[in-house]
Write an enzyme that holds these catalytic residues in place. Structure first.
Site, PDB file in Angstrom:
ATOM      1  N   GLY A 105      11.439   0.964  23.640  1.00  0.00           N
ATOM      2  CA  GLY A 105      11.745   1.959  22.724  1.00  0.00           C
ATOM      3  C   GLY A 105      10.491   2.755  22.512  1.00  0.00           C
ATOM      4  N   GLY A 137      10.462  -4.851  24.472  1.00  0.00           N
ATOM      5  CA  GLY A 137      11.194  -3.643  23.916  1.00  0.00           C
ATOM      6  C   GLY A 137      10.449  -2.578  24.450  1.00  0.00           C
ATOM      7  N   ILE A 185       8.205   2.681  19.992  1.00  0.00           N
ATOM      8  CA  ILE A 185       6.806   1.959  19.827  1.00  0.00           C
ATOM      9  C   ILE A 185       6.430   1.159  20.892  1.00  0.00           C
ATOM     10  CG2 ILE A 185       6.247   0.154  18.363  1.00  0.00           C
ATOM     11  CD1 ILE A 185       8.331   0.821  16.416  1.00  0.00           C
ATOM     12  N   GLY A 215       3.627   3.746   2.884  1.00  0.00           N
ATOM     13  CA  GLY A 215       4.730   3.094   3.797  1.00  0.00           C
ATOM     14  C   GLY A 215       4.085   2.430   5.092  1.00  0.00           C
ATOM     15  N   GLY A 234      12.911  -3.857  17.231  1.00  0.00           N
ATOM     16  CA  GLY A 234      13.578  -3.272  16.210  1.00  0.00           C
ATOM     17  C   GLY A 234      13.204  -3.640  14.762  1.00  0.00           C
ATOM     18  N   CYS A 291       4.665   4.135   7.886  1.00  0.00           N
ATOM     19  CA  CYS A 291       4.166   5.428   8.621  1.00  0.00           C
ATOM     20  C   CYS A 291       2.670   5.342   8.687  1.00  0.00           C
ATOM     21  CB  CYS A 291       4.676   6.435   8.157  1.00  0.00           C
ATOM     22  SG  CYS A 291       3.968   8.078   9.099  1.00  0.00           S
ATOM     23  N   GLU A 301       0.752  -1.091   0.112  1.00  0.00           N
ATOM     24  CA  GLU A 301       0.061   0.121  -0.092  1.00  0.00           C
ATOM     25  C   GLU A 301       0.952   1.261  -0.037  1.00  0.00           C
ATOM     26  OE1 GLU A 301      -3.190   0.178  -0.472  1.00  0.00           O
ATOM     27  OE2 GLU A 301      -4.007  -1.774   0.428  1.00  0.00           O
ATOM     28  N   HIS A 324       0.033  34.028  27.035  1.00  0.00           N
ATOM     29  CA  HIS A 324      -0.445  33.770  28.409  1.00  0.00           C
ATOM     30  C   HIS A 324      -2.099  33.619  28.432  1.00  0.00           C
ATOM     31  CE1 HIS A 324      -0.520  32.799  32.791  1.00  0.00           C
ATOM     32  NE2 HIS A 324      -1.564  33.885  32.735  1.00  0.00           N
TER      33      HIS A 324
END
Length: 438
Positions: A175, A173, A177, A38, A244, A40, A35, A413
Site C-alpha cells: 500500500g 504490504g 506506506i 500523533g 495496516g 503523522c 508525543e 509556461h
C-alpha cells in the site's frame, strides 16, 4: 476540572479540533499520552517525507553530470539523515506547543479514560466537559505476520530510526506506506523485495497508474511479488511490516459508543451515537489521512461549539511519496465505468513536457477521467511533483468543474502543472504538444 470541550489525542485531528474550538471561544483541554503531533508528525508523514527528500536529493546528485555539474565521491549517511529528521520533528512539536499556549489550550500528557458521556479520567484527575472529541488514532498492527522486534523485523515506526542501510529488505504490504519505504530504501542502496497479497501494488489506486509504477519499480531494481506472502524472513537482513494499522478504540464500547467494522460510527457532523461525543481521524473517518483528520477535527469542533458543519469527502486527494510519486483525487477509471458507463479519458505524458525535460523528470503521465458531459470525475498522476500538482484537480472536483473549465484557464509556461491543461485538452482530442489518438 471543568472545560467546554475536551479532546483526547493530539494528532492532526485532535490538535486541529482543539485549536478551532479555542478560536470559537471555548475553554479547551487536550489530552495526549505520547508525543504531540500523533503518528503523522512523529512516525509517519513528516519523518518519511524528510527521509524521502534526502534520498531523492542523493539520487539527483548522482546524475549531476547530466546537468553539466561535476560531483565526485557522493555518499549518503543514513544516521545523519535520521538526525535531521529528528530535528525537524522536534521543531514542529515545539511549534504545536506554542500554538496551544497562544490559543490558551490546556495540554495534559497522560492516558485518558472515558468515564461517561461528559467525563474523562486523566492523570488521576476527573475532567468534566459537555462535549468530548475522540482523536485517538491508530497503532502498528497487533497481529503482524512476524513478531516485530525493531531489530530485524520492523514496524513502519521503527524503520524510521534505522541508522544503517540493510543490504536486503523485504517489505510486507504494498500500500502507500510500503511503496514509499520501498522507494526510500531502493535509493539508499538496499535490495528491496515488495510483497503484496493482492494481484497488484497500490491496490486501491487506478490500475493503469499502479501497473505503470510497478514497471518503473522493477526497472529500478525493486523485486515485486504480488499474490504472494513472505514465508521465510531469514533470507533477508531486515523485514518491514506494512500490513495496516490497529485502531485505538479500547474502552469505547463499554460506555456505549457504537462501532461499525471496528471503527467508531459517526454521522456527517462527526458525531457518535452519544450526542455529546464526537470522533475524528483514523478511528472514525472514511480515509486514514492526516489532511482528512484535520478537516474532520474542524467539523467536530464547530459542531461541538454549536455551529452547523458537515464533512464532505467528494474530493479527497490521495498522495503517495514514492519515486516517482503518485497522486489522485476522485474516481479511478474502473469506478467511473461502473458508475457512469461511458466515460472519456485524457492523458498527457511528462516526456512531452518541456519543464519535465529541463528537470530530467520525464517518467509518468497525467490521466483525467470525465463523463460524457465533460464533468471531471477523477484525475491521477504518476511522476515527479505529483503530490503538489494534485491541488488543481482537487479544486476542480470539489467545485464540480468540467474539463472545459481547466482548458479555459491559462496555465503558465514552462511549468509542470500545465501538463494538467494538456491532459484536459486531450480529453477533447485537441492537445497541442502530443498527437491526439482515439
Amino acid at each position: 476540572m471543568n472545560y467546554d470541550i475536551a479532546v483526547i489525542g493530539a494528532g492532526p485531528g485532535g490538535y486541529t479540533a482543539a485549536i478551532r474550538a479555542s478560536q470559537l471561544g471555548k475553554k479547551v483541554v487536550l489530552i495526549e499520552k505520547d508525543e504531540i503531533g500523533g503518528t503523522c508528525l512523529n512516525h509517519g508523514c513528516i519523518p518519511t517525507k524528510t527521509i524521502n527528500y534526502s534520498t531523492r536529493l542523493y539520487s539527483k546528485l548522482k546524475k549531476a553530470d547530466q546537468f553539466g555539474i561535476s560531483a565526485w565521491n557522493i555518499s549518503i549517511d543514513l544516521g545523519r539523515i535520521v538526525d535531521r529528521k529528528n530535528r525537524i520533528v522536534s521543531q514542529l512539536r515545539k511549534g504545536l506547543d506554542y500554538l496551544f499556549k497562544e490559543n490558551k489550550i490546556d495540554s495534559i500528557r497522560s492516558e485518558a479514560k472515558l468515564n461517561g458521556p461528559h467525563q474523562i479520567i486523566a492523570k488521576d484527575q476527573t475532567i468534566e466537559a459537555p462535549k468530548i472529541i475522540l482523536a485517538t488514532g491508530s497503532s502498528i498492527p497487533q497481529n503482524p505476520p512476524f513478531p516485530i522486534d525493531e531489530k530485524k523485523v520492523f514496524s513502519s515506526n521503527g524503520i524510521l530510526n534505522l541508522r544503517t542501510i540493510p543490504k536486503t529488505l523485504a517489505i510486507i504490504g504494498a500500500g502507500a506506506i510500503g511503496v514509499e519505504l520501498a522507494s526510500i530504501f531502493n535509493e539508499l542502496g538496499s535490495n528491496v523485495t515488495l510483497y503484496e497479497m493482492l494481484p497488484r501494488i497500490l491496490p486501491g489506486e487506478d490500475s493503469e497508474i499502479s501497473d505503470a509504477l510497478s514497471k518503473l519499480f522493477i526497472k529500478r531494481g525493486i523485486e515485486i511479488k504480488t499474490s504472494e506472502s513472505l514465508k521465510n524472513p531469514d533470507q533477508y537482513e531486515a523485514v518491514l511490516v506494512c500490513t495496516g494499522r490497529t485502531l485505538n478504540v479500547e474502552g469505547f464500547k463499554e460506555i456505549g459508543i457504537k462501532l461499525e467494522n471496528g471503527k467508531v460510527a459517526v454521522n456527517e457532523k462527526m458525531q457518535t451515537n452519544i450526542p455529546s461525543i464526537y470522533a475524528v481521524g483514523d478511528i472514525a473517518g472514511k480515509y486514514m489521512f492526516a489532511h482528512t483528520a484535520s478537516r474532520e477535527g474542524i467539523v467536530a469542533a464547530e459542531n461541538s461549539a454549536g455551529k452547523k458543519a458537515k464533512i464532505d469527502y467528494c474530493a479527497v486527494p490521495r498522495c503517495i511519496y514514492s519515486d516517482p510519486g503518485v497522486a489522485s483525487v476522485g474516481l479511478t477509471e474502473e469506478q467511473a465505468k461502473e458508475m457512469f458507463g461511458s466515460i472519456i479519458v485524457g492523458r498527457f505524458p511528462f516526456s512531452a513536457s518541456s519543464k519535465s525535460l529541463i528537470e530530467d523528470e520525464r517518467e509518468g503521465f497525467i490521466k483525467i477521467i470525465t463523463c460524457k458531459a465533460g464533468k471531471v470525475l477523477g484525475l491521477h498522476i504518476l511522476g515527479a511533483h505529483a503530490t503538489e500538482l494534485i491541488g488543481e484537480a482537487t479544486l476542480a472536483i470539489q467545485n464540480e468543474l468540467k474539463v472545459e473549465d481547466i482548458i479555459n484557464t491559462i496555465h503558465a509556461h514552462p511549468t509542470v502543472y500545465e501538463s494538467i491543461y494538456e491532459a484536459a485538452e486531450n480529453v477533447l482530442k485537441q492537445a497541442i504538444s502530443i498527437i491526439n489518438k482515439d
